[in-house]
Design an enzyme around this catalytic site. Structure first.
Site, PDB file in Angstrom:
ATOM      1  N   GLU A 868       0.963  -1.236   0.022  1.00  0.00           N
ATOM      2  CA  GLU A 868       0.047  -0.059   0.199  1.00  0.00           C
ATOM      3  C   GLU A 868       0.804   1.343  -0.196  1.00  0.00           C
ATOM      4  O   GLU A 868       0.360   2.368  -0.386  1.00  0.00           O
ATOM      5  CB  GLU A 868      -0.931   0.056   1.089  1.00  0.00           C
ATOM      6  CG  GLU A 868      -2.141  -0.934   0.982  1.00  0.00           C
ATOM      7  CD  GLU A 868      -2.860  -1.328   2.163  1.00  0.00           C
ATOM      8  OE1 GLU A 868      -2.336  -2.007   3.054  1.00  0.00           O
ATOM      9  OE2 GLU A 868      -3.928  -0.858   2.315  1.00  0.00           O
TER      10      GLU A 868
HETATM   11  N1  MCN Z   1       7.180  -8.041  -0.141  1.00  0.00           N
HETATM   12  C1  MCN Z   1       8.520  -8.336  -0.309  1.00  0.00           C
HETATM   13  N2  MCN Z   1       9.580  -7.418   0.202  1.00  0.00           N
HETATM   14  C2  MCN Z   1       9.063  -6.671   1.185  1.00  0.00           C
HETATM   15  C3  MCN Z   1       7.546  -6.433   1.566  1.00  0.00           C
HETATM   16  C4  MCN Z   1       6.842  -7.149   0.740  1.00  0.00           C
HETATM   17  O1  MCN Z   1       8.794  -9.045  -1.236  1.00  0.00           O
HETATM   18  N3  MCN Z   1       9.934  -6.143   1.890  1.00  0.00           N
HETATM   19  C5  MCN Z   1       6.029  -8.762  -0.981  1.00  0.00           C
HETATM   20  C6  MCN Z   1       5.231  -9.807  -0.165  1.00  0.00           C
HETATM   21  O2  MCN Z   1       5.917 -11.117  -0.029  1.00  0.00           O
HETATM   22  C7  MCN Z   1       4.143  -9.693  -1.042  1.00  0.00           C
HETATM   23  C8  MCN Z   1       3.792  -8.282  -1.596  1.00  0.00           C
HETATM   24  O3  MCN Z   1       5.166  -7.812  -1.503  1.00  0.00           O
HETATM   25  O4  MCN Z   1       4.026 -10.765  -1.862  1.00  0.00           O
HETATM   26  C9  MCN Z   1       2.972  -7.459  -0.646  1.00  0.00           C
HETATM   27  O5  MCN Z   1       3.017  -7.630   0.621  1.00  0.00           O
HETATM   28  P1  MCN Z   1       2.178  -6.873   1.817  1.00  0.00           P
HETATM   29  O6  MCN Z   1       2.591  -5.276   1.782  1.00  0.00           O
HETATM   30  O7  MCN Z   1       2.531  -7.543   2.998  1.00  0.00           O
HETATM   31  O8  MCN Z   1       0.704  -7.182   1.439  1.00  0.00           O
HETATM   32  P2  MCN Z   1      -0.141  -8.399   1.401  1.00  0.00           P
HETATM   33  O9  MCN Z   1       0.562  -9.536   0.999  1.00  0.00           O
HETATM   34  O10 MCN Z   1      -0.975  -8.173   2.519  1.00  0.00           O
HETATM   35  O11 MCN Z   1      -1.062  -7.863   0.101  1.00  0.00           O
HETATM   36  C10 MCN Z   1      -2.018  -7.117   0.403  1.00  0.00           C
HETATM   37  C11 MCN Z   1      -1.837  -5.773  -0.276  1.00  0.00           C
HETATM   38  C12 MCN Z   1      -2.925  -4.819  -0.166  1.00  0.00           C
HETATM   39  S1  MCN Z   1      -3.617  -4.448   1.383  1.00  0.00           S
HETATM   40  C13 MCN Z   1      -3.720  -4.562  -1.467  1.00  0.00           C
HETATM   41  S2  MCN Z   1      -4.985  -3.551  -1.426  1.00  0.00           S
HETATM   42  C14 MCN Z   1      -3.130  -4.860  -2.567  1.00  0.00           C
HETATM   43  C15 MCN Z   1      -1.758  -5.152  -2.408  1.00  0.00           C
HETATM   44  O12 MCN Z   1      -1.130  -5.803  -1.487  1.00  0.00           O
HETATM   45  N4  MCN Z   1      -3.767  -5.412  -3.743  1.00  0.00           N
HETATM   46  C16 MCN Z   1      -3.182  -5.732  -4.635  1.00  0.00           C
HETATM   47  N5  MCN Z   1      -1.023  -5.635  -3.721  1.00  0.00           N
HETATM   48  C17 MCN Z   1      -2.074  -5.712  -4.657  1.00  0.00           C
HETATM   49  N6  MCN Z   1      -1.330  -6.285  -5.914  1.00  0.00           N
HETATM   50  C18 MCN Z   1      -2.043  -6.815  -6.813  1.00  0.00           C
HETATM   51  N7  MCN Z   1      -1.615  -7.289  -8.049  1.00  0.00           N
HETATM   52  N8  MCN Z   1      -3.409  -6.836  -6.868  1.00  0.00           N
HETATM   53  C19 MCN Z   1      -4.111  -6.327  -5.772  1.00  0.00           C
HETATM   54  O13 MCN Z   1      -5.556  -6.590  -5.842  1.00  0.00           O
END
Ligand code: MCN
Ligand code: FES
Ligand code: FES
Length: 909
Positions: A868
């Protein structure tokens, strides 16, 4: 009926078809070639693109009577298979170009036609091609797609080999921060990743199709619902109204204790009242979708229309009636009390600015419309398959409403074509549940794009007013905030959302003294659901634009003013807690050279340019990871003969839950010699996977990442021999040791007090600084983003392809939020284009991603979240750049040409 012989993917096929049917229907429903997806269904998104006689066509709007005899059609299935990938498919994988993967087949087919014509295109040629063929992607920000086509062209020309490009992991090395390709990529690029509508075509024959009878007004009393005529229509099995619902017929919105409502105001099927356009009043179940659709038109709903309150100010007006009788329209309030009283301070401070601002009802616009199905399994359990990104929450939220105990409900997440947060709320789960309970049969419900847009949750508009004061040295000393949240008629998560105002207005800066008040308001416009950034895009827009106004008043450069005031060691957030890490000064240092160059370039161009004006703007981007307070997640790891199976409910919108789970598991398990190939994932099926919480609040990488790490650590602990080596599976069995281990992780946090907003809500934060360069056409008022540079700190990067994709995709949505996207007008904002979805021409190809990787003390292997942050405030940088270019300060989004033009006219008076 028509007999046609068509050559599909090289094979001649005889088809008996309805001449009026669409090519996409024939491909998907008659030939079961479900690799071709249908998104908008009206020729706007290119998800359904196929090649017909060498040309790209949109199969959703191509009638079969127009398909020439002997036409040669190539679908994604004809381009390459998992065992024999086409170069384009390979390139798509290695560039992380398939996030959710819903647009992927349509893009790849389109790219194939381009490269067949020209195997040496420029990036601009590729962009123009996708624009011409109307390929739209909501996840990636387009850049990775262009990269993939350019790479495929190099492969086709023989300038590189796949061997050279494929990421190779040295034995035992870490996967963290690499370009390893996500496990689901291959299925996505070959069209074999079955989304809900694809699975829907493979359900048993006795499956009933549901169509909804929906409200066509925004506020009304229901006088009667007459289903008699509909029930007599051909193929109809049953018409279901609220009277048939076995439970309370209410979704449980999980209201805060201080919420003046009970959180039970959202009906599954409306009974007494209609609260918004699109509300579901009845469900028609029939043998075919067409029969259900025809019968739905025969249901007669008699209503008494009521005044519709389509905005927070309208619903807050003195004479407005209660939308939910017995609950005031302002149903939740929160305050900020930090430091000294601000009123006397404001009197004394040298520089004080204040302004109103508004961020509107941004529509999510996934290319896959909402879809799902339900049935009873052999154990008598109701199983619901949907796009849910909050499996365990949703079971809890619908159980009483549909009338089943929660342990009799299991939700499974289908491969999902993007949600961007709208699926944080249940949409069709309860409807499917009611239909399955009522009929005992498998039931299927899909929305078309119109329903997706008009009847799923939207970003909740914030009406904000902020006052900020700085001393003579340019140090911010006080802030006053006031915000009203239009959350639509249903309260779910509206209270939580409103607290984001207290957390993110002014976030990033040391502000010792804050007073503020926010409120949640029920209205009759679209119900509010989570949207990427969840309150931070609204809050930060207000403060990041006002920061520029304050800098101007003081006479300081906006970047240097920020530099002077951002968090340093010992400073606290608006919630009175210390940030997890101090990185904003370093991120501003990283951006500064780009910013200076951008300002100089703009100045140079402005000297000679008359019709176009150029400018640069910046903003801070910040968001917290987690649901406030002691948020928890669970996972498990099981040793098998072949390796380890890891299970969690890390729901995948398309962001890359599979990659996150794999990389974090492997990082833990590699100590015992496991390789990524030894690790199998079981994700998102409540019958198998534990409660990991929702994939919202960018929490999963931190929360479920940690739970997964702990599960794998517990497994290793169980496998450990006294000499420090590890037992094999057979040794574990021989010694009768358990092979399945659970992991749980809870954030050591405290939720904010609603009366003061003081607390320590998040275990980690994500930070960024964005530079936007824009061009404004002063004759038309049209603003265009020319270039973006973002410096991000999201902790240690788990997967580079994934985070690049997250950031690029989030920024593209920020361009949309800044300039075009809205869901306000129920007549105009009903299609992807009408809602202003950014097409390839709208998203600059000139985006630079810079990273600082400051390890987070509480993140798994030092990682924070990513999803986000990039959408938390890019629109503020863009709007600040528009001001820099032409002197028009836009405070109410979107910055449409007419608003900029009106501002220019005012300036010239
Ligand atoms: N990640 C990483 N290294 C980090 C941080 C994160 O590689 N230091 C990676 C994670 O492993 C994950 C991705 O980034 O694959 C996103 O991680 P995170 O921020 O923890 O989010 P969530 O997995 O909880 O996913 C939800 C978040 C939200 S809240 C929305 S809304 C959202 C989003 O991610 N909606 C999406 N990304 C999206 N991406 C796509 N393509 N489609 C959506 O609907
Ligand atoms: Fe056919 Fe969107 S263009 S589904
Ligand atoms: Fe393009 Fe999701 S990857 S829409």
């Amino acid at each position: 009926m028509l007999k046609k012989v068509i050559k599909i993917n090289g094979a001649s096929r005889t088809l008996i078809i309805d001449p009026e049917s669409s090519l996409s229907d024939v491909l998907r429903k008659q030939l079961h070639l479900t690799g071709t997806k249908v998104g908008c269904g009206i020729g706007e998104c290119g998800a359904c693109n196929v090649i017909m006689n060498g040309k790209v066509v949109k199969s959703c709007i191509t009638r079969m009577k127009r398909v020439p005899d002997e036409a040669e059609i190539i679908t994604i299935e004809g381009i390459g298979t998992q065992d024999d990938l086409h170069h384009i498919q390979f390139a798509w994988m290695i560039h992380g170009a398939a996030q959710c993967g819903f647009c992927t087949p349509g893009f790849i087919v389109s790219a194939k036609a381009l490269l067949d014509e020209n195997n040496n295109p420029t990036r601009e040629d590729v962009r123009n091609w996708f624009q011409k063929n109307r390929n739209v992607c909501r996840c990636t920000g387009y850049k990775p797609l262009i990269d993939a086509v350019m790479e495929a062209a190099r492969l086709i020309r023989g300038e590189v080999t796949r061997e050279q490009l494929w990421f190779k992991l040295p034995v035992g090395a870490t996967l963290l921060g690499t370009d390893a390709v996500r496990p689901s990529a291959c299925a996505k690029v070959t069209g074999t990743w079955d989304f809900g509508a694809d699975l829907g075509l493979k359900l048993p024959e006795n499956t009933l199709h549901i169509k909804l009878v929906q409200a066509t007004v925004s506020h009304a009393n229901i006088i009667s619902i007459d289903t008699a005529e509909a029930e007599k229509m051909p193929g109809v099995y049953k018409v279901i109204t609220y009277k048939d619902v076995k439970g309370t017929n209410r979704i449980n919105g999980l209201a805060f204790p201080s919420n003046k409502g009970d959180g039970l105001e959202r009906p599954i099927l409306n009974d007494k009242k209609i609260f918004q356009f699109g509300d579901a009043i009845a469900m028609v179940l029939a043998d075919t979708p067409t029969h259900a659709e025809n019968a739905a038109k025969k249901v007669v709903v008699e209503i008494e229309e009521l005044p519709a309150y389509m905005s927070a100010p309208a619903a807050m007006a003195e004479d407005a009636i209660e939308i939910h009788p017995g609950t005031p329209n302002i149903y939740f309030e929160t305050r900020v009390v930090k430091g000294e009283d601000t009123a006397p301070l404001m009197e004394e401070l040298s520089y004080v600015v204040e302004d109103d601002s508004y961020v509107g009802r941004q529509p999510h616009l996934p290319i896959e419309p909402d879809v799902g199905f339900a049935y009873f399994n052999e154990d008598g359990q109701l199983v619901i398959h949907s796009k849910s990104v909050a499996l365990h929450f949703h079971a809890l939220m619908i159980a009483d409403g549909i009338g089943l105990p929660v342990d009799k409900i299991s939700i499974v997440q289908n491969p999902t074509g993007g949600t961007f947060g709208y699926k944080f709320s249940p949409t069709i789960e309860a409807l499917l549940g009611v239909a399955a309970i009522e009929t005992g049969k498998p039931v299927y419900l899909e929305f078309n794009m119109f329903q997706q847009i008009t009847y799923t949750g939207k970003r909740s508009p914030f009406y904000m007013h902020i006052k900020m004061g700085a001393d003579a040295d340019g140090k911010i000393k006080a802030m006053e905030t006031d915000w009203s949240v239009d959350h639509g008629p249903y309260s779910e998560f509206g209270d939580l959302l409103t607290t984001r105002g207290s957390q993110f207005m002014g976030a990033g800066y040391r502000i010792d003294n804050i007073r503020g008040e926010g409120r949640t308001v029920a209205t009759n416009h679209a119900w509010g659901s989570a949207f990427r950034g969840y309150g931070s895009p609204q809050s930060l827009f207000a403060s990041e634009v006002l920061i520029d106004e304050l800098a101007e008043k003081i006479g300081m450069d906006p970047l240097e003013f920020r530099y002077k005031n951002v968090y340093r060691q010992g400073d606290t957030t608006p919630n009175g807690c210390e940030p997890d890490v101090i990185v904003l000064p370093q991120l501003l240092d990283m951006i500064r050279p780009y910013y200076k160059e951008a300002k100089e370039t703009a100045n140079e161009k402005n000297k000679t340019s008359t019709d176009k004006k150029y400018g640069a703007g910046i903003s801070l981007l910040i968001y917290g990871c987690g649901l406030d307070g002691p948020d928890t997640s669970e996972a498990w790891a099981e040793l098998t003969e072949d390796g380890v199976i890891v299970g969690n409910s890390w729901e995948d919108h398309g962001q890359g839950a599979d990659m996150g789970t794999l990389a974090i598991s492997y990082e833990t398990l590699r100590k015992a010699g496991f390789t990524p190939e030894n690790i199998k994932l079981v994700l998102n099926d409540m019958n198998f996977t534990p409660n990991s919480g929702p994939a919202g609040g960018s929490r999963s990488n931190v929360l479920t990442g940690n739970a997964t790490r702990v599960a794998c650590e517990n497994l290793l602990e169980g496998m450990k021999k006294p000499d420090g080596t590890y037992r094999s599976y057979h040794e574990m069995i021989a010694e009768e040791k358990p092979v399945k281990y659970y992991g749980k992780w809870t954030a050591p946090c405290t939720a904010c007090d609603v009366e003061t907003s003081q607390g320590n809500p998040f275990p980690t934060y994500m930070y960024g600084v964005l530079l936007a360069e824009v061009e404004v056409d002063i004759n038309t008022g049209k603003a265009k983003v020319e270039k973006l540079v973002i410096a991000s700190d999201i902790g240690v990067i788990i997967n580079k392809l994934v985070v690049d994709g997250q950031i690029l995709g989030g920024l593209a949505q920020g361009i949309g939020l800044a300039l075009t996207e809205d869901f306000e007008d129920l007549k105009k904002h009903t299609t992807l284009t009408g809602c202003g979805i950014p097409q390839v021409r709208d998203v600059t190809d000139d985006i630079t991603l810079l990273y600082l990787e400051t390890p987070r003390p509480l993140g798994p292997y030092g990682a924070s979240g990513a999803g986000e942050m990039p959408l938390s405030a890019p629109h503020a940088a863009i709007v600040n750049a528009i001001y820099d270019a032409c002197g028009v300060r836009i405070t109410h989004l979107p910055a449409l040409p007419e608003k900029i033009l009106a501002g220019l006219k005012k300036l010239n008076k």
